[in-house]
Design an enzyme around this catalytic site. Structure first.
Site, PDB file in Angstrom:
ATOM      1  N   SER A  14       0.821  -1.224   0.000  1.00 42.41           N
ATOM      2  CA  SER A  14       0.000   0.000   0.000  1.00 42.41           C
ATOM      3  C   SER A  14       0.851   1.269   0.000  1.00 42.41           C
ATOM      4  CB  SER A  14      -0.908   0.019   1.222  1.00 42.41           C
ATOM      5  OG  SER A  14      -1.649  -1.174   1.288  1.00 42.41           O
ATOM      6  N   CYS A  42      -1.686  -6.078   2.856  1.00 44.73           N
ATOM      7  CA  CYS A  42      -3.102  -5.700   2.927  1.00 44.73           C
ATOM      8  C   CYS A  42      -3.931  -6.440   1.878  1.00 44.73           C
ATOM      9  CB  CYS A  42      -3.238  -4.190   2.750  1.00 44.73           C
ATOM     10  SG  CYS A  42      -4.946  -3.662   2.598  1.00 44.73           S
ATOM     11  N   CYS A  47      -5.665  -7.415   5.203  1.00 49.59           N
ATOM     12  CA  CYS A  47      -6.984  -6.777   5.335  1.00 49.59           C
ATOM     13  C   CYS A  47      -8.038  -7.303   4.365  1.00 49.59           C
ATOM     14  CB  CYS A  47      -6.871  -5.273   5.105  1.00 49.59           C
ATOM     15  SG  CYS A  47      -5.383  -4.525   5.735  1.00 49.59           S
ATOM     16  N   LYS A  50      -8.890 -11.075   4.686  1.00 45.95           N
ATOM     17  CA  LYS A  50      -9.463 -11.190   6.038  1.00 45.95           C
ATOM     18  C   LYS A  50     -10.925 -10.746   6.059  1.00 45.95           C
ATOM     19  CE  LYS A  50      -9.723  -7.904   8.472  1.00 45.95           C
ATOM     20  NZ  LYS A  50      -8.657  -7.296   9.241  1.00 45.95           N
ATOM     21  N   TYR A  98      -3.478  -3.000  -9.399  1.00 45.45           N
ATOM     22  CA  TYR A  98      -2.276  -2.318  -8.893  1.00 45.45           C
ATOM     23  C   TYR A  98      -1.223  -2.222  -9.989  1.00 45.45           C
ATOM     24  CZ  TYR A  98      -3.299  -1.804  -3.908  1.00 45.45           C
ATOM     25  OH  TYR A  98      -3.797  -1.384  -2.715  1.00 45.45           O
ATOM     26  N   ALA A 114      14.840  -6.647  -4.059  1.00 39.68           N
ATOM     27  CA  ALA A 114      15.792  -5.542  -4.193  1.00 39.68           C
ATOM     28  C   ALA A 114      16.412  -5.274  -2.827  1.00 39.68           C
ATOM     29  CB  ALA A 114      15.075  -4.297  -4.705  1.00 39.68           C
ATOM     30  N   TYR A 179      -5.068  -8.107  17.371  1.00 41.28           N
ATOM     31  CA  TYR A 179      -5.976  -7.979  16.223  1.00 41.28           C
ATOM     32  C   TYR A 179      -6.115  -9.311  15.462  1.00 41.28           C
ATOM     33  CZ  TYR A 179      -5.833  -2.795  15.877  1.00 41.28           C
ATOM     34  OH  TYR A 179      -5.969  -1.442  16.064  1.00 41.28           O
ATOM     35  N   GLU A 183      -9.387 -11.712  15.332  1.00 39.39           N
ATOM     36  CA  GLU A 183     -10.155 -11.757  14.077  1.00 39.39           C
ATOM     37  C   GLU A 183     -10.219 -13.184  13.526  1.00 39.39           C
ATOM     38  OE1 GLU A 183      -9.690  -7.193  12.481  1.00 39.39           O
ATOM     39  OE2 GLU A 183      -8.400  -8.686  11.562  1.00 39.39           O
ATOM     40  N   ASP A 305       4.668  -0.332   7.723  1.00 40.31           N
ATOM     41  CA  ASP A 305       4.937  -1.243   8.847  1.00 40.31           C
ATOM     42  C   ASP A 305       6.418  -1.399   9.162  1.00 40.31           C
ATOM     43  OD1 ASP A 305       2.239  -1.568   8.760  1.00 40.31           O
ATOM     44  OD2 ASP A 305       2.249  -3.742   8.480  1.00 40.31           O
ATOM     45  N   HIS A 438     -33.586   7.626  14.039  1.00 36.46           N
ATOM     46  CA  HIS A 438     -34.363   6.581  14.693  1.00 36.46           C
ATOM     47  C   HIS A 438     -35.105   5.714  13.675  1.00 36.46           C
ATOM     48  CE1 HIS A 438     -36.490   4.742  17.998  1.00 36.46           C
ATOM     49  NE2 HIS A 438     -37.634   4.923  17.339  1.00 36.46           N
ATOM     50  N   GLU A 443     -27.987   5.722  17.170  1.00 33.32           N
ATOM     51  CA  GLU A 443     -28.628   6.848  17.862  1.00 33.32           C
ATOM     52  C   GLU A 443     -28.274   6.869  19.344  1.00 33.32           C
ATOM     53  OE1 GLU A 443     -33.025   6.781  18.396  1.00 33.32           O
ATOM     54  OE2 GLU A 443     -32.923   4.737  17.630  1.00 33.32           O
TER      55      GLU A 443
HETATM   56  P1  NDP Z   1      -0.776  -7.459  18.045  1.00 35.44           P
HETATM   57  O1  NDP Z   1       0.344  -6.625  18.520  1.00 35.44           O
HETATM   58  O2  NDP Z   1      -2.118  -6.843  17.861  1.00 35.44           O
HETATM   59  O3  NDP Z   1      -0.958  -8.717  19.015  1.00 35.44           O
HETATM   60  C1  NDP Z   1       0.109  -9.552  19.334  1.00 35.44           C
HETATM   61  C2  NDP Z   1      -0.354 -10.544  20.373  1.00 35.44           C
HETATM   62  O4  NDP Z   1       0.711 -11.446  20.645  1.00 35.44           O
HETATM   63  C3  NDP Z   1      -0.708  -9.888  21.687  1.00 35.44           C
HETATM   64  O5  NDP Z   1      -1.773 -10.587  22.277  1.00 35.44           O
HETATM   65  C4  NDP Z   1       0.582 -10.059  22.500  1.00 35.44           C
HETATM   66  O6  NDP Z   1       0.381 -10.085  23.889  1.00 35.44           O
HETATM   67  C5  NDP Z   1       1.012 -11.429  22.039  1.00 35.44           C
HETATM   68  N1  NDP Z   1       2.447 -11.641  22.204  1.00 35.44           N
HETATM   69  C6  NDP Z   1       3.444 -10.865  21.730  1.00 35.44           C
HETATM   70  N2  NDP Z   1       4.644 -11.371  22.079  1.00 35.44           N
HETATM   71  C7  NDP Z   1       4.396 -12.498  22.790  1.00 35.44           C
HETATM   72  C8  NDP Z   1       5.227 -13.463  23.428  1.00 35.44           C
HETATM   73  N3  NDP Z   1       6.552 -13.348  23.417  1.00 35.44           N
HETATM   74  N4  NDP Z   1       4.648 -14.511  24.067  1.00 35.44           N
HETATM   75  C9  NDP Z   1       3.295 -14.626  24.101  1.00 35.44           C
HETATM   76  N5  NDP Z   1       2.452 -13.722  23.522  1.00 35.44           N
HETATM   77  C10 NDP Z   1       2.998 -12.670  22.868  1.00 35.44           C
HETATM   78  O7  NDP Z   1      -0.243  -8.121  16.701  1.00 35.44           O
HETATM   79  P2  NDP Z   1      -0.992  -8.907  15.554  1.00 35.44           P
HETATM   80  O8  NDP Z   1       0.014  -9.860  15.056  1.00 35.44           O
HETATM   81  O9  NDP Z   1      -2.315  -9.402  15.989  1.00 35.44           O
HETATM   82  O10 NDP Z   1      -1.226  -7.759  14.476  1.00 35.44           O
HETATM   83  C11 NDP Z   1      -0.108  -6.992  13.981  1.00 35.44           C
HETATM   84  C12 NDP Z   1      -0.548  -5.604  13.607  1.00 35.44           C
HETATM   85  O11 NDP Z   1      -1.302  -5.672  12.404  1.00 35.44           O
HETATM   86  C13 NDP Z   1      -1.470  -4.951  14.611  1.00 35.44           C
HETATM   87  O12 NDP Z   1      -0.741  -4.241  15.563  1.00 35.44           O
HETATM   88  C14 NDP Z   1      -2.324  -4.060  13.773  1.00 35.44           C
HETATM   89  O13 NDP Z   1      -1.732  -2.781  13.730  1.00 35.44           O
HETATM   90  C15 NDP Z   1      -2.303  -4.679  12.410  1.00 35.44           C
HETATM   91  N6  NDP Z   1      -3.609  -5.292  12.104  1.00 35.44           N
HETATM   92  C16 NDP Z   1      -4.706  -4.506  12.016  1.00 35.44           C
HETATM   93  C17 NDP Z   1      -5.930  -5.042  11.746  1.00 35.44           C
HETATM   94  C18 NDP Z   1      -7.119  -4.154  11.672  1.00 35.44           C
HETATM   95  O14 NDP Z   1      -6.956  -2.954  11.538  1.00 35.44           O
HETATM   96  N7  NDP Z   1      -8.343  -4.673  11.765  1.00 35.44           N
HETATM   97  C19 NDP Z   1      -6.114  -6.463  11.524  1.00 35.44           C
HETATM   98  C20 NDP Z   1      -4.915  -7.221  11.666  1.00 35.44           C
HETATM   99  C21 NDP Z   1      -3.700  -6.639  11.942  1.00 35.44           C
HETATM  100  P3  NDP Z   1       0.346  -8.713  24.777  1.00 35.44           P
HETATM  101  O15 NDP Z   1      -0.871  -7.992  24.345  1.00 35.44           O
HETATM  102  O16 NDP Z   1       0.289  -9.215  26.168  1.00 35.44           O
HETATM  103  O17 NDP Z   1       1.616  -7.988  24.444  1.00 35.44           O
END
Ligand code: NDP
Length: 478
Positions: A14, A42, A47, A50, A98, A114, A179, A183, A305, A438, A443
């Site tokens: 993206s 994405c 996204c 998903k 794209y 690259a 996330y 999901e 990212d 309504h 609302e």
């Molecule tokens: P997240 O950061 O959302 O979640 C990671 C999860 O892994 C958390 O529950 C975290 O626990 C756990 N975790 C991390 N390290 C360890 C470890 N060493 N041992 C055990 N558990 C661990 O990452 P995701 O991979 O789910 O998503 C990546 C990113 O992608 C998101 O931050 C988001 O920005 C983006 N995304 C957005 C979406 C949307 O907009 N709908 C959909 C999917 C992804 P803890 O919380 O305790 O740290």
């Protein structure tokens, strides 16, 4: 010095595609290299697929609810391979768009890996040659963290593989509670898979408002998703017949068809040649950038990212547009990461804008908190036991809306629209002055006249503190 390109972009996701198109449209000579498929995470493995799978996983509930409205729904069956192949057709279509868009703007495309070879130099693997550019933009994104310290981690899939499994598993254990874990748990559960979440902390979705986290937890359990908290893997083994046996640190043993790791994502900076240009990364490997996305090398920028700022598609696109505006339009623009609306496409959906209650009480002395928890009208006739939450957090001193959190049907759509007035600095008085539409669920947002409670110096009016949910230190599986 003459360069081969005005701009060379590494990464056709993206962020990279937007920067390449916009810059080429200004008449600049632009090259772009992509080693996988155009559209990036994405479009190809994030996204877009998903959301298609989230739609698919909602149908089961729609068929059940239809009976409440007088329909007799006959036998219903689901074919995973049809979903996978239809998804694939759509991704291929988008990828083609794209590519055509880039070619139409006369961006020169290289379907290859690259790597940097200097502040102005990029090596193209397939041709084993270097090209030069006045400016280079790194937009290579990230990849699921495979947690190689977990014994047997190679037996687990990540979101990269989840979309294209040869068969739909009957049982799955998803590790993580962010996330992606949440999901996919909703997707697999909705498609009839016996689904469990394994999370190291106390409550899923850390970083979200605690009321949102608690409500989604209870809704997931009502749907039959088992959430194991305060636990992590000890090891994963393969059983005869291909099933997986998960030994957990608690001593529990869980046998499932499939294990999925959703434990965060890592930047794709390994072997990118950053050292040739003296580009600094942080401890996690994210490229360090200044307010204008410039790296520590003055001819190289990075967006999306790979910089680890806010890992969301629209943010990467925005960062790219700011880069183009600053570097090619003579209009310096810093990316604005404030008040970003976000959704979790769970069942039910989450939509959120601004601060959680905890963040708000750290930022402001006094808050007014408005909450409504109810059953949405669409679930009354089907008698579906599911709750909807609306929560508004207001800075008592200025009356400004600083946080909005919604759980329920179309929460993401509502959050997107709420983000506009909130970004403009709207007050609770503005919300109260808005006529309700309504009958709608939305609302409720404009009819919560009295605060449910106030918060002063971190203490709610009922005397309870606004405290972070205790996160148990993990036993250390990664
Ligand atoms: P997240 O950061 O959302 O979640 C990671 C999860 O892994 C958390 O529950 C975290 O626990 C756990 N975790 C991390 N390290 C360890 C470890 N060493 N041992 C055990 N558990 C661990 O990452 P995701 O991979 O789910 O998503 C990546 C990113 O992608 C998101 O931050 C988001 O920005 C983006 N995304 C957005 C979406 C949307 O907009 N709908 C959909 C999917 C992804 P803890 O919380 O305790 O740290």
């Amino acid at each position: 010095m003459a360069y081969d390109y005005d701009l060379f972009v590494i990464g056709g996701g993206s962020g990279g595609v937007r920067a390449a198109n916009r810059t080429a449209a200004l008449g600049k000579k632009v090259g772009l290299a992509e080693e996988s498929r155009y559209g990036g995470t994405c479009v190809v493995r994030g996204c877009v697929p998903k959301k298609l799978y989230v739609y698919a996983s909602g149908y089961h509930e729609h068929f059940e609810d239809a009976e409440g409205y007088g329909f007799k729904v006959g036998d219903v069956s689901f074919d995973w391979n049809t979903l996978v192949s239809r998804k694939e057709a759509e991704i291929t279509r988008l990828e083609g768009l794209y590519r055509r868009g880039l070619s139409g703007n006369e961006v020169e495309l290289f379907d290859t890996r690259a790597e940097l070879r200097g502040p102005h130099s990029v090596w193209l693997k397939s041709e084993d040659r270097e090209v030069t550019a006045e400016r280079i933009l790194i937009a290579v994104g990230g990849t699921p963290n495979r947690h190689e310290s977990v014994e047997g981690h190679e037996l687990a899939i990540t979101s990269d593989e989840a979309f294209d499994l040869p068969d739909l598993p009957k049982t799955i254990l998803i590790a993580g509670a962010g996330y992606i874990a949440v999901e996919f748990a909703g997707i697999f559960n909705g498609l009839g898979v016996d689904t469990q979440i394994l999370y190291r902390g106390q409550e899923i979705l850390s970083g979200f408002d605690d009321d949102v986290r608690a409500l989604l937890h209870s809704e997931y359990e009502k749907r039959g998703i088992r959430i194991r908290t305060h636990d992590v893997f000890a090891k994963i083994e393969e059983l005869e017949g291909g099933r997986r046996r998960c030994h957990l640190k608690s001593g529990d043993v869980v046998d499932v068809d499939c294990v999925m790791l959703a434990l965060g994502r890592s930047p794709l900076t390994a072997s990118l040649g950053l050292e040739y240009a003296g580009i600094a990364t942080d401890a996690k490997g994210y490229i360090e950038v200044d307010d204008y996305s410039r790296t520590s090398c003055e001819s190289v920028w990075a967006v999306g990212d790979v910089t680890g700022r806010v890992q969301l598609t629209p943010v990467a696109i925005h960062e790219s547009m700011c880069f183009v505006s600053t570097e090619y339009r003579d209009t310096p623009q810093r990316p604005d990461h404030e008040m970003i609306a976000t959704a979790v496409f769970s069942h039910p959906e989450i939509g959120t804008v601004g601060m959680t209650e905890l963040e708000a009480c750290e930022a402001y002395d006094e808050l007014n908190v408005f909450k409504a928890n109810f059953r949405a009208m669409k679930y009354v006739l089907p008698d579906r036991d599911t709750r909807m939450l609306m929560k508004l957090i207001v800075d008592a001193k200025t009356d400004k809306l600083v946080g909005a959190h919604i759980v329920g049907p179309d929460a993401g759509e509502m959050a997107q629209l709420l983000a506009i007035p909130m970004k403009m600095g709207c007050t609770k008085a503005d919300v109260d002055a808005t006529m309700a539409l309504h009958p709608s669920a939305a609302e409720e947002l404009v009819t919560m006249y009295e605060p449910s409670y106030t918060v002063k110096a971190g203490i709610r009016s009922d005397g309870t503190p606004v405290a972070p949910v205790n996160i148990m230190e993990p036993a250390g599986n990664a």
